[in-house]
Design a protein around this motif. Structure first.
Motif, PDB file in Angstrom:
ATOM      1  N   ASN A 119      -6.516  10.215 -10.933  1.00  0.00           N
ATOM      2  CA  ASN A 119      -5.731   9.416 -11.875  1.00  0.00           C
ATOM      3  C   ASN A 119      -5.099   8.214 -11.193  1.00  0.00           C
ATOM      4  OD1 ASN A 119      -6.293  11.014 -14.076  1.00  0.00           O
ATOM      5  ND2 ASN A 119      -4.408  12.189 -13.961  1.00  0.00           N
ATOM      6  N   PHE A 120      -4.751   8.381  -9.915  1.00  0.00           N
ATOM      7  CA  PHE A 120      -4.104   7.295  -9.207  1.00  0.00           C
ATOM      8  C   PHE A 120      -5.067   6.148  -8.919  1.00  0.00           C
ATOM      9  CE2 PHE A 120      -0.658  10.261  -8.336  1.00  0.00           C
ATOM     10  CZ  PHE A 120       0.444   9.427  -8.413  1.00  0.00           C
ATOM     11  N   VAL A 121      -6.366   6.413  -8.884  1.00  0.00           N
ATOM     12  CA  VAL A 121      -7.334   5.340  -8.659  1.00  0.00           C
ATOM     13  C   VAL A 121      -7.219   4.319  -9.788  1.00  0.00           C
ATOM     14  CG1 VAL A 121      -9.779   4.764  -8.463  1.00  0.00           C
ATOM     15  CG2 VAL A 121      -8.897   6.862  -7.400  1.00  0.00           C
ATOM     16  N   LEU A 122      -7.197   4.802 -11.020  1.00  0.00           N
ATOM     17  CA  LEU A 122      -7.036   3.918 -12.170  1.00  0.00           C
ATOM     18  C   LEU A 122      -5.642   3.321 -12.217  1.00  0.00           C
ATOM     19  CD1 LEU A 122      -8.093   2.724 -14.823  1.00  0.00           C
ATOM     20  CD2 LEU A 122      -7.378   4.827 -15.968  1.00  0.00           C
ATOM     21  N   MET A 123      -4.634   4.126 -11.905  1.00  0.00           N
ATOM     22  CA  MET A 123      -3.262   3.644 -11.977  1.00  0.00           C
ATOM     23  C   MET A 123      -3.010   2.524 -10.968  1.00  0.00           C
ATOM     24  SD  MET A 123       0.244   5.954 -11.989  1.00  0.00           S
ATOM     25  CE  MET A 123      -0.486   7.136 -13.107  1.00  0.00           C
ATOM     26  N   LEU A 124      -3.575   2.653  -9.772  1.00  0.00           N
ATOM     27  CA  LEU A 124      -3.378   1.642  -8.745  1.00  0.00           C
ATOM     28  C   LEU A 124      -4.000   0.307  -9.129  1.00  0.00           C
ATOM     29  CD1 LEU A 124      -4.012   3.880  -5.621  1.00  0.00           C
ATOM     30  CD2 LEU A 124      -1.942   2.527  -5.996  1.00  0.00           C
ATOM     31  N   SER A 125      -5.132   0.361  -9.802  1.00  0.00           N
ATOM     32  CA  SER A 125      -5.819  -0.877 -10.166  1.00  0.00           C
ATOM     33  C   SER A 125      -5.268  -1.511 -11.437  1.00  0.00           C
ATOM     34  CB  SER A 125      -7.323  -0.614 -10.326  1.00  0.00           C
ATOM     35  OG  SER A 125      -7.558   0.361 -11.334  1.00  0.00           O
ATOM     36  N   GLU A 126      -4.675  -0.700 -12.318  1.00  0.00           N
ATOM     37  CA  GLU A 126      -4.223  -1.203 -13.608  1.00  0.00           C
ATOM     38  C   GLU A 126      -2.704  -1.331 -13.724  1.00  0.00           C
ATOM     39  OE1 GLU A 126      -6.223  -2.163 -15.976  1.00  0.00           O
ATOM     40  OE2 GLU A 126      -8.129  -1.490 -15.158  1.00  0.00           O
TER      41      GLU A 126
END
Length: 247
Positions: A140-147
């Motif tokens: 989930n943090f992969v998406l959160m970090l980019s967005e």
């Protein structure tokens, strides 16, 4: 899973979702309360056993056994509120801590994504601080970090060393979404990873032999990467102030 037709109370379905319809069709054709012999567990018992840790822990049962949440994550973000969550492993055990943390991260991610309906100027900055980040480091943090930036969400992720984060996609996402890297003296293992980020200006030897209060910096100016440099922050005169106070 203890009553064969318990799920029928949600029929007819309120959403025309193909996956949900498929799940209902599986329930209709499965007897999960039937026992083959006295020694065998029913399918329902097998599935519900996966939730025993959450059902029998009184604190988690009080959290998840409610009809609605006790707080609104969107209100917390948009109204400048503060939400403190104690996920100490000594209180909840590691598995429960990780599960509860992932649930909270999903709620926060959904609340952040819901800001797409708000004008950019109304997206009040909100900061998420996660200590012992490796315990909650999920995809989930992969998406959160980019967005996160576009939704006004700032992340402060703290842990001891990089190898604690086992998912390489997360570390790649961290390095790929930050414009400035500041490294004080680190271990040999972390220096091997950081060397690729600071090359060609600094290598692992530099990163492991920095003097106290000295850091290597890689940053951007005007959207362009500038040559790496070292800095030494201005230290407060704590010692002289302390001596003056004692005098």
């Amino acid at each position: 899973y203890q009553s064969q037709d318990y799920w029928r109370r949600w029929l007819p379905l309120r959403w025309a979702d193909s996956k949900l319809k498929r799940w209902v069709s599986l329930l209709e054709g499965t007897n999960y309360t039937k026992r083959g012999n006295p020694q065998e567990a029913t399918l329902g018992e097998y599935l519900s056993n996966k939730f025993e840790d959450f059902v029998f822990d009184p604190r988690l049962r009080l959290m998840f056994g409610q009809k609605r949440s006790g707080f609104d994550m969107q209100a917390v973000m948009n109204e400048g509120k503060i939400l403190l969550v104690n996920l100490a492993k000594g209180r909840l055990a590691e598995a429960n801590t990780r599960f509860l943390g992932m649930v909270l991260m999903s709620l926060l991610q959904s609340a952040a994504m819901a800001r797409v309906n708000l004008p950019v100027e109304e997206r009040r900055p909100f900061y998420l601080y996660v200590d012992e980040f490796q315990s909650l480091a999920t995809e989930n943090f992969v998406l959160m970090l980019s967005e996160a930036r576009k939704f006004g969400l700032g992340l402060v992720l703290a842990n001891q060393f990089l190898s604690q984060i086992r998912d390489s996609r997360i570390t790649e996402s961290i390095f790929g979404n930050v414009g400035t890297l500041i490294s004080f003296r680190v271990s040999h293992a972390d220096a091997e990873i950081l060397e690729t980020q600071f090359a060609p200006h600094f290598d692992r030897h530099d990163l492991t032999n920095l003097s106290n209060w000295t850091a290597c910096v890689k940053t951007q100016v005007g959207g362009r990467v500038v040559p790496g440099f070292t800095l030494r922050p201005s230290m407060p005169t704590l010692e002289s102030d302390t001596l003056a106070a004692h005098a």
